[in-house]
Write an enzyme that holds these catalytic residues in place. Structure first.
Site, PDB file in Angstrom:
ATOM      1  CE1 TYR A  76     -29.910  31.417  24.902  1.00 10.65           C
ATOM      2  CE2 TYR A  76     -27.740  31.479  23.861  1.00 10.65           C
ATOM      3  CZ  TYR A  76     -28.587  31.836  24.896  1.00 10.65           C
ATOM      4  OH  TYR A  76     -28.119  32.623  25.911  1.00 10.65           O
ATOM      5  CG  PHE A 128     -34.912  60.920  25.725  1.00 17.01           C
ATOM      6  CD1 PHE A 128     -36.130  61.545  25.533  1.00 17.01           C
ATOM      7  CD2 PHE A 128     -34.900  59.576  26.057  1.00 17.01           C
ATOM      8  CE1 PHE A 128     -37.320  60.843  25.659  1.00 17.01           C
ATOM      9  CE2 PHE A 128     -36.085  58.864  26.180  1.00 17.01           C
ATOM     10  CZ  PHE A 128     -37.300  59.493  25.983  1.00 17.01           C
ATOM     11  CB  THR A 129     -36.239  60.725  30.408  1.00 23.50           C
ATOM     12  OG1 THR A 129     -36.712  59.868  29.362  1.00 23.50           O
ATOM     13  CG2 THR A 129     -37.112  61.971  30.453  1.00 23.50           C
ATOM     14  CG  ASP A 219     -31.370  58.553  20.600  1.00 21.72           C
ATOM     15  OD1 ASP A 219     -31.919  57.794  19.779  1.00 21.72           O
ATOM     16  OD2 ASP A 219     -31.834  58.769  21.734  1.00 21.72           O
ATOM     17  CE  LYS A 262     -39.326  55.725  21.080  1.00 22.16           C
ATOM     18  NZ  LYS A 262     -38.726  54.900  22.138  1.00 22.16           N
ATOM     19  NE  ARG A 386     -41.593  63.447  28.574  1.00 19.37           N
ATOM     20  CZ  ARG A 386     -41.043  62.240  28.655  1.00 19.37           C
ATOM     21  NH1 ARG A 386     -40.572  61.623  27.573  1.00 19.37           N
ATOM     22  NH2 ARG A 386     -40.916  61.630  29.804  1.00 19.37           N
ATOM     23  CG  PHE A 453     -41.239  60.684  33.460  1.00 17.26           C
ATOM     24  CD1 PHE A 453     -39.889  60.884  33.657  1.00 17.26           C
ATOM     25  CD2 PHE A 453     -41.647  59.797  32.486  1.00 17.26           C
ATOM     26  CE1 PHE A 453     -38.947  60.204  32.892  1.00 17.26           C
ATOM     27  CE2 PHE A 453     -40.719  59.117  31.701  1.00 17.26           C
ATOM     28  CZ  PHE A 453     -39.360  59.316  31.913  1.00 17.26           C
TER      29      PHE A 453
END
Ligand code: F0G
Length: 461
Positions: A76, A128-129, A219, A262, A386, A453
């Protein structure tokens, strides 16, 4: 005899495990896409042949990463995988502090809550969303200060992810530096087509943030792809390694947030890394409320081990060369058939220009949503919208945003598909293009409040 011009390259890996995929008939796909409300996010993955929905969490891990999964220390508190990951974040990104999260938007949520006061502005190189939504939920307003070229699909520019320095300065003048919570830069810029910023542009931004005492955050979800483009396109970086370029980029920032799903080639994970002790302390405290203890942040020990090993692989030149090379291969093949696309080709995806592809469909009838559904119908290849659906509504007026870019993204998971898969994808798109005149648009019949979306539903007109 025809002479060889140059030797082609191939992937720096071979296939050890395969996952069968289902082939479907047109009749099956017609039913599947109708049942999914013409939204590719609502398809069952089992009904998809080649899945180019996203490169997020869909990557193939290496044998070394899988071996690491068996070395998960599921304590943990204080898992050794956490410390391995921390060491690699210091080594490869150059930040002393780090907080793990289960994925990117969890990091965005915490950072937005920590750094934004209601009424603040957050300038960035295109929205970005999830990033923008978290900034808005914290009471902030995102301001797009990307160069105009980024909003023009066909306009060739080596660094379409660059800040427009004048737009940025104008915002500081108008709003006042104190009202700017932080600068939210992204590399590469997803919604612009996976486009990079240049190091020169970053240095200009940094000069301004230094002058006004504004915090500069990145980001860094696809920083490897941005670093690759800098190496290929910017003077002075040709002989620098991807690793060194990433370190130089990070050296200008106060901190970064990352969706590890990614570049790190894992299936789940994210983090915040920073040199700002105050933000670190706040995030380390907040993570226990929303994610889990600060030494696992919603992840299993094995996930953190796969991330630590993924970082070591993401900086390998041959790896990123093959990754971007595959995207480029797809783009070049589509170009032979004059398919309208965002140029130059991006790092993670090919973006089809749906406005040009389906000029007879008005933006209110969702050309990109329609096109993604038609490509699926033709071949079982899944991409995503998009465009106007992703852009959502203005938070004050409630009116639809009308983005200039109305795109279908075909995104390539890392190390997953072969050149033959790309060929089939190209053939399908070309076929849809040849039959485009008979395609009709859609109307929205269900609209969720946030990030519509993902779950919105449509009917054929
Ligand atoms: N930032 C960027 C640039 C992203 O592309 C994403 C996710 C996030 C943040 C959020 O990270 O998904 O781990 O919570 N992009 C995915 C995509 C969903 O398909 O482009 P997340």
């Amino acid at each position: 005899m025809k002479k060889l011009k140059k030797r082609s390259w191939a992937e720096p890996f071979k296939i050890k495990v395969v996952e069968p995929i289902k082939m479907t008939t047109q009749t099956q796909r017609a039913k599947a896409i109708k049942d999914a409300g013409y939204n590719t996010f609502l398809l069952k993955s089992d009904d998809v042949y080649i899945d180019l929905l996203t490169d997020s969490g869909t990557n193939a891990m290496s044998d070394n990463q899988w071996a690491g999964m068996m070395l998960g220390d599921e304590a943990y508190a204080g898992s050794k995988n956490f410390y391995h990951l921390w060491d690699n974040i210091k080594k490869y990104y150059g930040f002393p502090y780090f907080v793990p999260t289960h994925q990117g938007r969890a990091a965005e949520h915490m950072l937005s809550q920590i750094m934004i006061k209601p009424g603040d502005y957050i300038p960035g190189n295109m929205y970005f969303t999830t990033t923008k939504l978290h900034q808005e939920l914290a009471g902030g307003t995102f301001v797009d200060v990307i160069i105009d070229e980024a909003h023009n699909a066909e306009k060739e520019h080596l660094f379409k992810g660059n800040f427009d320095i004048q737009k940025f300065k104008d915002l500081i003048k108008k709003a006042g530096a104190k009202k700017i919570a932080y600068v939210s830069m992204a590399g590469t810029v997803n919604m612009a087509g996976g486009q990079p910023f240049s190091m020169a542009n970053l240095k200009q931004v940094k000069k301004i943030t230094d002058k006004y005492g504004i915090r500069l955050w990145l980001d860094a979800t696809r920083i490897t792809e941005n670093a690759y483009f800098i190496k290929k396109r910017e003077r002075g970086y040709k002989s620098k390694s991807i690793g060194d370029i990433i370190l130089e980029i990070c050296s200008y920032f106060d901190g970064i947030w990352v969706s590890a799903k990614k570049d790190l080639m894992v299936n789940i994970g994210g983090f915040i890394a920073t040199r700002d002790k105050k933000v670190y302390d706040a995030a380390r405290n907040m993570v226990v409320v929303y994610e889990g203890l600060h030494t696992y942040g919603g992840l299993a020990g094995r996930d953190m081990e796969a991330m630590a090993r993924g970082i070591e692989e993401m900086v390998l030149y041959d790896n990123i060369h093959a990754r971007v090379g595959q995207v480029e291969y797809c783009g070049k093949r589509l170009e032979e058939f004059n398919i309208p696309m965002v140029k130059p080709f991006g790092g993670h995806a090919i973006f089809l220009d749906a406005k040009k592809f389906l000029p007879h469909i008005k933006q209110e009838e969702f050309p990109a949503q329609t096109l993604a559904a038609e490509i699926y119908l033709d071949s079982g290849v899944r991409g995503m919208e998009r465009g106007i659906v992703s852009a959502g509504r203005d938070k004050k007026t409630g009116k639809n945003h009308h983005p200039k870019l109305e795109l279908v993204r075909l995104t390539f998971p890392r190390r997953v598909y072969t050149q033959a898969h790309i060929d089939v994808t190209v053939e399908s798109i070309v076929e849809v293009y040849q039959n485009r005149k008979s395609i009709k648009g859609l109307k929205m019949v269900y609209e969720p409040e946030y990030l519509r979306f993902f779950q919105g539903r449509f009917k054929k007109l």
